[in-house]
Write a protein that holds these residues in place. Structure first.
Motif, PDB file in Angstrom:
ATOM      1  N   SER A   1     -14.821   9.436   1.870  1.00  0.00           N
ATOM      2  CA  SER A   1     -15.254   9.013   1.664  1.00  0.00           C
ATOM      3  C   SER A   1     -14.959   7.701   2.180  1.00  0.00           C
ATOM      4  N   ASP A   2     -15.834   6.782   2.766  1.00  0.00           N
ATOM      5  CA  ASP A   2     -15.596   5.208   2.681  1.00  0.00           C
ATOM      6  C   ASP A   2     -14.268   4.437   1.418  1.00  0.00           C
ATOM      7  N   GLY A   3     -14.642   5.284  -0.150  1.00  0.00           N
ATOM      8  CA  GLY A   3     -13.181   4.095  -0.394  1.00  0.00           C
ATOM      9  C   GLY A   3     -12.479   4.989  -0.956  1.00  0.00           C
ATOM     10  N   GLU A   4     -12.283   6.700  -0.149  1.00  0.00           N
ATOM     11  CA  GLU A   4     -11.149   6.918   0.149  1.00  0.00           C
ATOM     12  C   GLU A   4     -10.249   6.106   1.084  1.00  0.00           C
ATOM     13  N   ILE A   5     -10.496   5.483   2.183  1.00  0.00           N
ATOM     14  CA  ILE A   5      -9.581   5.559   2.504  1.00  0.00           C
ATOM     15  C   ILE A   5      -9.867   3.800   3.047  1.00  0.00           C
ATOM     16  N   ILE A   6     -10.644   3.428   2.547  1.00  0.00           N
ATOM     17  CA  ILE A   6     -10.283   2.086   2.002  1.00  0.00           C
ATOM     18  C   ILE A   6      -8.980   1.193   0.175  1.00  0.00           C
ATOM     19  N   ALA A   7      -9.133   2.421  -0.018  1.00  0.00           N
ATOM     20  CA  ALA A   7      -7.563   2.590  -0.779  1.00  0.00           C
ATOM     21  C   ALA A   7      -6.513   2.652  -0.005  1.00  0.00           C
ATOM     22  N   ARG A   8      -6.627   3.644   0.618  1.00  0.00           N
ATOM     23  CA  ARG A   8      -5.529   4.003   1.936  1.00  0.00           C
ATOM     24  C   ARG A   8      -4.808   3.187   2.368  1.00  0.00           C
ATOM     25  N   GLU A   9      -5.846   2.195   2.762  1.00  0.00           N
ATOM     26  CA  GLU A   9      -5.536   0.829   3.623  1.00  0.00           C
ATOM     27  C   GLU A   9      -5.084  -0.168   2.998  1.00  0.00           C
ATOM     28  N   GLY A  10      -5.387  -0.340   1.447  1.00  0.00           N
ATOM     29  CA  GLY A  10      -4.625  -0.623   0.758  1.00  0.00           C
ATOM     30  C   GLY A  10      -2.917  -0.646   0.378  1.00  0.00           C
ATOM     31  N   PHE A  11      -2.561   0.062   0.417  1.00  0.00           N
ATOM     32  CA  PHE A  11      -1.821   1.184   0.351  1.00  0.00           C
ATOM     33  C   PHE A  11      -0.888   0.773   1.544  1.00  0.00           C
ATOM     34  N   TRP A  12      -1.329   0.810   2.255  1.00  0.00           N
ATOM     35  CA  TRP A  12      -0.402   0.320   3.809  1.00  0.00           C
ATOM     36  C   TRP A  12      -0.578  -1.315   3.281  1.00  0.00           C
ATOM     37  N   LYS A  13      -0.984  -1.210   3.661  1.00  0.00           N
ATOM     38  CA  LYS A  13      -0.697  -3.176   3.188  1.00  0.00           C
ATOM     39  C   LYS A  13       0.296  -3.689   2.755  1.00  0.00           C
ATOM     40  N   GLU A  14       0.135  -2.538   0.848  1.00  0.00           N
ATOM     41  CA  GLU A  14       1.544  -3.375  -0.109  1.00  0.00           C
ATOM     42  C   GLU A  14       2.588  -2.676   0.220  1.00  0.00           C
ATOM     43  N   ILE A  15       2.767  -1.484   1.151  1.00  0.00           N
ATOM     44  CA  ILE A  15       4.172  -0.387   1.247  1.00  0.00           C
ATOM     45  C   ILE A  15       4.364  -2.093   2.613  1.00  0.00           C
ATOM     46  N   LEU A  16       3.999  -1.624   3.776  1.00  0.00           N
ATOM     47  CA  LEU A  16       4.249  -2.946   4.746  1.00  0.00           C
ATOM     48  C   LEU A  16       4.339  -4.656   4.851  1.00  0.00           C
ATOM     49  N   LEU A  17       3.389  -4.983   3.890  1.00  0.00           N
ATOM     50  CA  LEU A  17       3.663  -6.508   3.686  1.00  0.00           C
ATOM     51  C   LEU A  17       2.492  -7.518   3.975  1.00  0.00           C
ATOM     52  N   THR A  18       1.627  -6.689   4.909  1.00  0.00           N
ATOM     53  CA  THR A  18       0.877  -7.526   5.660  1.00  0.00           C
ATOM     54  C   THR A  18       0.219  -8.255   5.464  1.00  0.00           C
ATOM     55  N   ARG A  19       0.435  -8.607   3.986  1.00  0.00           N
ATOM     56  CA  ARG A  19      -0.726  -9.382   3.259  1.00  0.00           C
ATOM     57  C   ARG A  19      -0.124 -10.745   2.993  1.00  0.00           C
ATOM     58  N   SER A  20       1.684 -10.801   3.900  1.00  0.00           N
ATOM     59  CA  SER A  20       1.912 -11.809   3.431  1.00  0.00           C
ATOM     60  C   SER A  20       2.387 -12.363   4.791  1.00  0.00           C
ATOM     61  N   GLU A  21       3.651 -13.203   4.877  1.00  0.00           N
ATOM     62  CA  GLU A  21       3.868 -14.249   6.332  1.00  0.00           C
ATOM     63  C   GLU A  21       4.770 -12.846   6.930  1.00  0.00           C
ATOM     64  N   TYR A  22       5.010 -11.973   6.657  1.00  0.00           N
ATOM     65  CA  TYR A  22       5.144 -10.998   7.833  1.00  0.00           C
ATOM     66  C   TYR A  22       4.005 -10.092   8.686  1.00  0.00           C
ATOM     67  N   GLY A  23       3.184 -10.550   8.032  1.00  0.00           N
ATOM     68  CA  GLY A  23       1.439  -9.276   8.365  1.00  0.00           C
ATOM     69  C   GLY A  23       0.948 -10.374   8.521  1.00  0.00           C
ATOM     70  N   LEU A  24      -1.188 -10.006   9.500  1.00  0.00           N
ATOM     71  CA  LEU A  24      -1.912 -10.354  10.105  1.00  0.00           C
ATOM     72  C   LEU A  24      -3.081  -9.973   9.439  1.00  0.00           C
ATOM     73  N   ASN A  25      -2.838  -9.367   7.930  1.00  0.00           N
ATOM     74  CA  ASN A  25      -4.076  -9.368   7.479  1.00  0.00           C
ATOM     75  C   ASN A  25      -4.034 -10.369   6.028  1.00  0.00           C
ATOM     76  N   ARG A  26      -6.069 -10.754   5.894  1.00  0.00           N
ATOM     77  CA  ARG A  26      -5.944 -12.005   5.071  1.00  0.00           C
ATOM     78  C   ARG A  26      -6.261 -11.340   3.307  1.00  0.00           C
ATOM     79  N   ASN A  27      -6.517 -10.070   3.894  1.00  0.00           N
ATOM     80  CA  ASN A  27      -7.482  -9.761   2.583  1.00  0.00           C
ATOM     81  C   ASN A  27      -6.621  -7.956   2.209  1.00  0.00           C
TER      82      ASN A  27
END
Length: 269
Positions: free
Chosen positions: A243-269
């Motif tokens: 499901s789309d929701g499952e994938i989006i949830a896992r995407e958010g997990f990896w963004k948190e783990i890799l700090l890609t929403r911070s100055e270290y990353g390129l994600n804006r959301n």
């Protein structure tokens, strides 16, 4: 038993050739250039520095097979038609055409000069193997072994490499793009009917795949920045029916783990 190039391809006129050891120019790997665009590869033979390095009638071209130490892929023989002050005009010769992209040679050559006399190297070339078909990219390494440059991904997509397309087209998942120049990272996902292959193909076409922060980096229509600096890795894969929701949830997990929403990353959301 060692088989030498001279055993399977005796050349009586080696003094008519300059040998081109084509290596990375800092942006492109010549192996990926050869795989994605033969005309672009010919341009590597037509480049002329200040000196007339290709000062013989023919060029014997070898491509550094950078995945394997001391291995070179035969890239063709080119005849020099015209020598201009700033470039050469060349054409691909018929000689050796059946070996192009298939003949792999072993040579420990590491000299700084990339355009040398063929007779000084010819007799020492060992035949590593002859591929059944011209090289079109590395074989698919499995989902857990994907860590490739933009340059290599582009060659795979341009060649519609069937093993990669079948494998990545049949799964959804989460992926990582790293800008090796800055160390900043982007986590993305592919879900629905798109599959990883389709999503990554969009990056090959544009350099940024529509992502805002990547768009700021991929401003050159030649994609030189992407080829020189972007790397792709698959973090997690799952069935295309997930499901789309499952994938989006896992995407958010990896963004948190890799700090890609911070100055270290390129994600804006």
């Amino acid at each position: 038993m060692t088989i030498f190039l001279r055993d399977i391809w005796p050349l009586s006129n080696v003094e008519d050739f300059k040998l081109h050891f084509a290596r990375s120019n800092g942006v492109d790997q010549p192996l990926e250039v050869w795989a994605r665009d033969r005309q672009e590869w010919q341009g590597w033979q037509e480049y002329r520095p200040a000196r007339d390095d290709f000062n013989r009638p023919y060029i014997f071209s070898l491509v550094q097979f950078y995945h394997e130490t001391d291995i070179w892929l035969f890239g063709g023989i080119f005849r020099i038609i015209t020598r201009h002050e700033d470039r050469y005009e060349v054409e691909l010769a018929e000689t050796g055409k059946d070996f192009i992209g298939r003949l792999k040679l072993r040579s420990p050559y590491r000299g700084r000069t990339t355009r040398v006399y063929l007779e000084n190297q010819y007799s020492a070339f060992e035949v590593q193997e002859i591929l059944r078909e011209p090289y079109s990219g590395r074989a698919f390494p499995g989902y857990d072994g994907i860590n490739i440059s933009f340059d290599e991904l582009e060659a795979l997509v341009r060649n519609d490499r069937p093993d990669w397309k079948a494998a990545l087209g049949s799964v959804s998942g989460i992926y990582l793009i790293t800008d090796t120049k800055t160390g900043r990272r982007y986590v993305g996902s592919a879900y629905g009917e798109q599959g990883i292959w389709s999503r990554w193909s969009s990056y090959v076409e544009t350099g940024h795949g529509g992502n805002i922060e990547l768009r700021r980096l991929a401003t050159d229509p030649t994609l030189d920045y992407c080829r020189a600096n972007f790397r792709f890795a698959l973090l997690e894969h799952c069935p295309i029916r997930a499901s789309d929701g499952e994938i989006i949830a896992r995407e958010g997990f990896w963004k948190e783990i890799l700090l890609t929403r911070s100055e270290y990353g390129l994600n804006r959301n």
